[in-house]
Write a protein that holds these residues in place. Structure first.
Motif, short mmCIF file in Angstrom:
data_model
loop_
_atom_site.label_atom_id
_atom_site.label_comp_id
_atom_site.label_asym_id
_atom_site.label_seq_id
_atom_site.Cartn_x
_atom_site.Cartn_y
_atom_site.Cartn_z
N LEU A 203 0.50 -0.92 -0.13
CA LEU A 203 -0.09 -0.32 -0.25
C LEU A 203 1.03 1.37 0.08
O LEU A 203 0.24 1.79 -0.35
N PHE A 204 1.74 1.08 1.34
CA PHE A 204 2.93 2.51 1.28
C PHE A 204 3.34 2.28 0.05
O PHE A 204 3.43 3.45 -1.20
N ALA A 205 3.93 1.59 -0.95
CA ALA A 205 5.08 1.62 -2.68
C ALA A 205 3.66 2.16 -3.71
O ALA A 205 4.21 3.22 -4.18
N ALA A 206 2.38 2.63 -3.35
CA ALA A 206 1.38 2.31 -4.57
C ALA A 206 0.56 3.13 -4.01
O ALA A 206 0.03 4.14 -5.33
N LEU A 207 0.80 4.53 -3.06
CA LEU A 207 0.81 6.13 -2.78
C LEU A 207 0.59 6.64 -3.93
O LEU A 207 1.67 6.86 -4.30
N PRO A 208 -0.44 7.28 -4.64
CA PRO A 208 0.27 8.22 -6.01
C PRO A 208 0.74 9.70 -4.84
O PRO A 208 0.29 10.49 -6.31
N VAL A 209 1.53 9.77 -4.56
CA VAL A 209 2.00 10.77 -3.80
C VAL A 209 3.66 10.30 -3.09
O VAL A 209 3.80 9.32 -2.93
N ALA A 210 4.53 11.21 -3.55
CA ALA A 210 5.50 11.01 -3.15
C ALA A 210 5.38 10.99 -1.55
O ALA A 210 4.63 12.41 -0.83
N VAL A 211 5.98 10.21 -0.27
CA VAL A 211 6.36 10.06 0.92
C VAL A 211 7.38 9.59 1.55
O VAL A 211 7.23 8.68 1.33
N VAL A 212 7.26 10.47 2.26
CA VAL A 212 8.74 10.64 3.50
C VAL A 212 8.42 9.83 4.48
O VAL A 212 7.57 10.92 5.45
N VAL A 213 9.16 8.92 5.52
CA VAL A 213 8.45 8.62 7.16
C VAL A 213 9.92 9.66 8.12
O VAL A 213 10.58 8.66 7.22
N VAL A 214 9.36 10.41 8.17
CA VAL A 214 10.84 10.33 9.64
C VAL A 214 10.69 9.82 11.18
O VAL A 214 9.72 10.25 11.44
N ASP A 215 11.67 9.23 11.06
CA ASP A 215 11.78 8.93 12.97
C ASP A 215 11.67 9.85 14.00
O ASP A 215 12.42 11.00 13.92
N PRO A 216 11.02 9.34 15.36
CA PRO A 216 12.03 10.52 16.43
C PRO A 216 13.14 11.41 16.12
O PRO A 216 13.70 11.74 16.60
N ASP A 217 14.10 10.46 15.98
CA ASP A 217 15.68 11.13 15.30
C ASP A 217 15.67 11.77 14.37
O ASP A 217 17.16 12.14 13.90
N ASP A 218 14.46 12.51 13.50
CA ASP A 218 14.99 13.14 13.22
C ASP A 218 15.60 12.35 11.24
O ASP A 218 16.36 12.50 11.02
N ARG A 219 15.55 10.77 11.00
CA ARG A 219 16.04 10.37 9.93
C ARG A 219 14.78 9.62 9.42
O ARG A 219 14.03 8.85 9.77
N ILE A 220 15.68 9.64 7.92
CA ILE A 220 14.35 8.44 6.92
C ILE A 220 14.13 7.31 7.65
O ILE A 220 15.43 6.46 7.53
N ALA A 221 13.38 7.21 7.32
CA ALA A 221 12.78 5.01 8.34
C ALA A 221 11.65 4.65 7.06
O ALA A 221 12.37 3.41 6.84
N HIS A 222 11.09 5.12 5.83
CA HIS A 222 10.89 5.14 4.86
C HIS A 222 10.83 5.64 3.63
O HIS A 222 10.56 7.00 4.05
N ALA A 223 10.68 5.83 1.81
CA ALA A 223 10.60 6.46 1.27
C ALA A 223 9.33 5.57 0.18
O ALA A 223 10.00 4.55 -0.36
N ASN A 224 8.24 5.99 -0.37
CA ASN A 224 7.91 5.08 -1.38
C ASN A 224 8.60 5.33 -2.58
O ASN A 224 9.19 5.75 -3.32
N GLY A 225 6.86 5.06 -3.69
CA GLY A 225 8.29 4.75 -4.69
C GLY A 225 8.20 6.31 -5.48
O GLY A 225 9.88 6.18 -6.27
N LEU A 226 7.24 6.81 -5.27
CA LEU A 226 7.31 8.18 -6.05
C LEU A 226 8.70 9.07 -4.71
O LEU A 226 9.18 10.03 -5.55
N ALA A 227 8.44 9.42 -3.96
CA ALA A 227 9.59 9.80 -3.31
C ALA A 227 11.01 9.73 -3.75
O ALA A 227 11.41 10.43 -4.53
N GLU A 228 11.46 8.16 -4.26
CA GLU A 228 12.60 7.98 -4.91
C GLU A 228 12.76 8.33 -6.34
O GLU A 228 13.90 8.87 -6.76
N GLN A 229 11.47 8.95 -6.93
CA GLN A 229 11.98 8.92 -8.54
C GLN A 229 12.02 10.71 -8.23
O GLN A 229 12.58 11.47 -8.81
N LEU A 230 11.13 11.28 -7.29
CA LEU A 230 11.08 12.98 -7.33
C LEU A 230 12.67 13.41 -7.13
O LEU A 230 13.13 14.37 -7.20
N LEU A 231 12.89 12.61 -5.71
CA LEU A 231 14.61 12.87 -5.27
C LEU A 231 15.09 12.43 -5.72
O LEU A 231 16.57 12.76 -5.49
N ASN A 232 15.64 11.83 -6.44
CA ASN A 232 16.08 11.19 -7.65
C ASN A 232 17.10 9.68 -6.64
O ASN A 232 18.53 9.88 -7.14
#
Length: 355
Positions: free
Chosen positions: A18-47
């Motif tokens: 479901l996360f990978a198929a979201l039609p919008v770029a999403v980045v999930v950030v943990d309490p330490d301000d580090r990236i925990a997840h990024a979906n496919g559209l986020a990968e494309q947008l941020l290269n």
């Protein structure tokens, strides 16, 4: 109690799918301000691949916009901002950061490409060519209306029955069209004041229910705690009535038509007003929503331009006037298809009155 089987074994998608198929770029950030997840559209947008992003400080991968963050747990949003990515060109996006409920310190950042179906406040700045065209249009409209009055008067003197009626009706129609065109040539600044928007929304809803939207219940979903907005009363009333008229036309062929009028306060919402200028907060949101089919995809990016209409009989001036009046109040108007089932949303974002 038997352990619950994994959803994917039952043929239903799990979180990862479901996360990978979201039609919008999403980045999930943990309490330490580090990236925990990024979906496919986020990968494309941020290269960048998710593997390279996970564990990295979020500000190193996704520099935050130059805007104040909310400290009250509501997150924040910035419209039409430019972000410099580690790899690739700068990107122009709507940046929305939200806290994840029941997970203290975790945040989700969504990135929406800033499309041309939005009109921004600084787009109201016109160059010399545009000002000259507006002046020429105003002069032409004035010169056309003068002979029209003479034609109408002469037709009435003929007293020719059906033919006279036809002439006067067509003259009146052309004059009304010119009147609407002249609305676009008025470059005087709108007088703005602190106003409670709810009496205006109630009045617009009453006009619609008593006339063009008779027989259709206009649902209200209001935030009762909205502060006053910095607007022009007459302009906002005209905008909302125009949007309700559009919604009524959009649902004319729908079996169970729905029109919804909503308000909300959008914490941290702001837009750029030009390079080197302070960002303008636009927290007051008004939406007119309908369950019509929406505009054809090839018109979506031009629907606020004059003389562009999805209806054969439409003049294409209603939304263009909405666009002008909203910009004159330093606001945004946006078209979107949202929800499930999908509905048409015309969203206004307006400035809050200065306390």
């Amino acid at each position: 109690m038997q352990p619950r089987p994994d959803a994917t074994r039952l043929g239903r998608p799990g979180f990862g799918a479901l996360f990978a198929a979201l039609p919008v770029a999403v980045v999930v950030v943990d309490p330490d301000d580090r990236i925990a997840h990024a979906n496919g559209l986020a990968e494309q947008l941020l290269n960048l691949s998710e593997r390279l992003m996970v564990g990295q400080p979020v500000n190193a991968i996704l520099p935050p916009p130059d805007a104040p963050r909310s400290r009250d747990g509501h997150g924040f949003a910035v419209y039409d901002t430019v972000i410099a990515t580690p790899r690739g060109p700068k990107i122009r996006v709507d940046f929305v950061e939200a806290q994840i409920p029941d997970h203290p310190g975790w945040r989700a950042i969504t990135l929406h490409s800033a499309g041309p179906s939005r009109r921004l406040a600084h787009s109201s700045e016109r160059g010399p060519g545009a000002r000259a065209a507006i002046g020429a249009a105003a002069m032409l409209a004035h010169e056309i209306k003068n002979p029209l009055s003479g034609i109408r008067g002469a037709a009435q003197l003929l007293n020719g029955g059906e033919l006279t009626t036809l002439i006067t009706t067509e003259v009146d129609r052309i004059a009304a069209l010119i009147d609407r065109m002249q609305d676009f040539s008025d470059t005087r600044p709108l007088p703005l004041a602190s106003e409670n928007i709810y009496p205006l929304l109630t009045h617009a809803r009453g006009v619609a229910s008593a006339g063009f939207a008779r027989g259709i219940a206009i649902e209200e979903r209001f935030d009762p705690s909205l502060p006053p907005a910095r607007i022009n009363r007459d302009a906002l009333l005209q905008i909302v009535i125009n949007l309700l008229k559009n919604a009524r036309e959009a649902v004319r062929a729908v079996r169970n038509p729905r029109i919804i009028l909503t308000t909300a306060y959008r914490h941290g919402m702001s837009i750029s007003t030009g390079e080197g200028r302070t960002r303008l907060p636009l927290p007051i949101e008004i939406c007119v929503i309908d369950n019509g089919p929406g505009v054809p995809p090839d018109l979506a990016d031009h629907m606020f331009d004059p003389f562009v209409s999805g209806r054969r009989e439409g003049q294409g001036l209603g939304l263009a006037l909405v666009d002008k009046l909203v910009r004159d109040m330093s606001g945004i108007v946006q078209y979107a298809r949202e929800g499930s089932p999908e509905m048409t949303v015309l969203r206004l974002l307006l400035p809050r009155a200065i306390a």
